[in-house]
Design an enzyme around this catalytic site. Structure first.
Site: not given
Ligand code: GDP
Ligand code: MN
Length: 395
Positions: A107, A195
């Protein structure tokens, strides 16, 4: 402005972040013909704003054209629901992408840390799930780095983060340049958030952005008109579609839920989201509730005022309307003209109306209203109280 995955990936490609190959599709037939022309394993990803599509059943895998078409038929029109969006969101388009063999999911995101006045990078090796979940369960697994905007990005930041977050070896070489490209995107496009979850390490050693979440600051959209226009192309619910249909931005109109079983019955039109929220508070303070809210924006012309009036009164819960305009770019006389025109038609639903005009050309506007038989109110609180009284059948 929030972007859908396929739009976010468009920006990723512009700055050089690797994404899976694929195609954007709005019909099952297109999915079938694409897979037929490109044999292999494919992922069909529902294009909706909400996250958690995997869990909500919005991501499917297909190995041939026929299967792909069947799955696409199943997905189109399906309403995906999640905890963040219990009402659900209808699937109107799909991204068909190369299915990659995943060795690892990481991530990475960049957001604004307002307290620090710097962009902050978050990295964890535990990608694929909600980062909130990781933060709760294992906060030490998330590495952070605040980038000094005056210094900009240097590859050592990416190397340090990859190392500190214990990303598997396979990420180490590609990660610094991917993060650098993500930072370029963040700055150049004026993002609030970028993101990648998951940033995938494939079994054949590639590092690819498998998902994309991008939120841009609306105030910077004028620098990228090609992207600003996406805002009007992708309404995700009826309110947004209605706003776009009359020429407003997607978020300029919203029906409000009934609170505590109390039904809001005042329709609110204001110029600017801030004034709109203030107006709804004033209505609440006056003991009532707003049924909906329309931000008419800056420089509203008479025609738009008329269309806005009609949209707000199309909500049957609206028993009275409060129009609250603080004139700047928006001129009071234009607004007044629009109100008078709107109410002149036989085709409109007339509800008791309270108007407060102040600022640019307010005098002229009030004169137009007075001529048509309206008595405008002086203050926001006075207007709110009048509207609430009228909505409940008073005078
Ligand atoms: P989200 O649930 O809305 O965040 O959608 P994602 O794009 O993040 O996909 C959710 C999950 O689907 C990922 O974490 C993967 O586990 C899985 N997935 C998505 N694309 C692929 C793929 O190409 N190959 C494999 N094996 N899994 C995938
Ligand atoms: Mn994701």
């Amino acid at each position: 402005m929030k972007l859908m995955e396929y739009q976010g990936k468009d920006l990723f490609r512009r700055v050089g972040i690797p994404t899976p190959s694929g195609v954007y599709a709005t019909a099952a037939g297109d999915v079938a013909s694409y897979i037929a022309a490109h044999p292999g394993s494919w992922v069909l990803k529902s294009q909706v704003m909400m996250g958690g599509r995997g869990k909500a059943g919005g991501i499917k895998f297909a190995d041939d054209a026929q299967h792909g078409e069947a799955l696409a038929r199943e997905l189109f029109g399906k309403v995906l629901k999640s905890i963040q969006n219990p009402d659900g969101e209808e699937v109107k388009s799909l991204l068909v992408e190369e299915k990659v063999d995943i060795a690892s999911e990481a991530y990475v995101s960049i957001a604004i840390d307002r307290a620090a006045r710097k962009p902050v990078v978050l990295v964890t090796a535990q990608g694929g799930m909600d980062v909130e979940e990781v933060a709760e369960r294992d906060p030490g697994a998330i590495e952070k780095y605040w980038i000094d905007p005056a210094m900009g990005y240097s590859p050592f930041i990416g190397r340090k983060l990859a190392f500190d977050a214990k990303l598997p070896e396979g990420y180490r070489k590609a990660f610094p340049s991917i993060l650098g490209a993500l930072y370029t995107l963040f700055m150049d496009y004026g993002a609030n958030l970028v993101e990648i979850n998951p940033l995938v390490l494939t079994k054949d050693g590639r590092v690819i952005a498998s998902d994309a979440k991008v939120e841009l600051d609306d105030n910077g959209l004028y620098k990228h008109p090609d992207i600003a226009k996406w805002n009007k192309e992708q309404p995700t619910d009826d309110d947004q579609a209605a706003a776009v249909a009359i020429g407003l931005g997607m978020s300029n109109y919203a029906k409000l839920p009934d609170e505590d079983g109390r039904i809001g019955s005042v329709g609110v039109i204001a110029n600017g989201a801030g004034l709109g929220m203030g107006t709804m508070d004033a209505v609440k303070n006056a003991g009532g509730g707003a049924a909906n809210f329309l931000d008419i924006g800056g420089g509203a012309q008479a025609d738009l005022v008329k269309k806005s009036y009609n949209l707000v009164t199309s909500d049957p819960r609206v028993k009275a309307m409060f129009i609250n305009i603080f004139g700047g770019i928006t001129r009071g006389d234009q607004v007044a003209k629009g109100i008078v025109e709107a109410l002149a038609g036989d085709d409109v639903r007339k509800v008791p109306l309270v108007v407060r005009l102040t600022g640019t050309n307010a005098e002229e506007g009030r004169a137009i209203l007075a001529q048509a038989g309206f008595v405008p109110v002086e203050t926001m609180d006075e207007g709110a109280a009048r509207a609430v009284a009228l909505a409940s059948g008073g005078k």
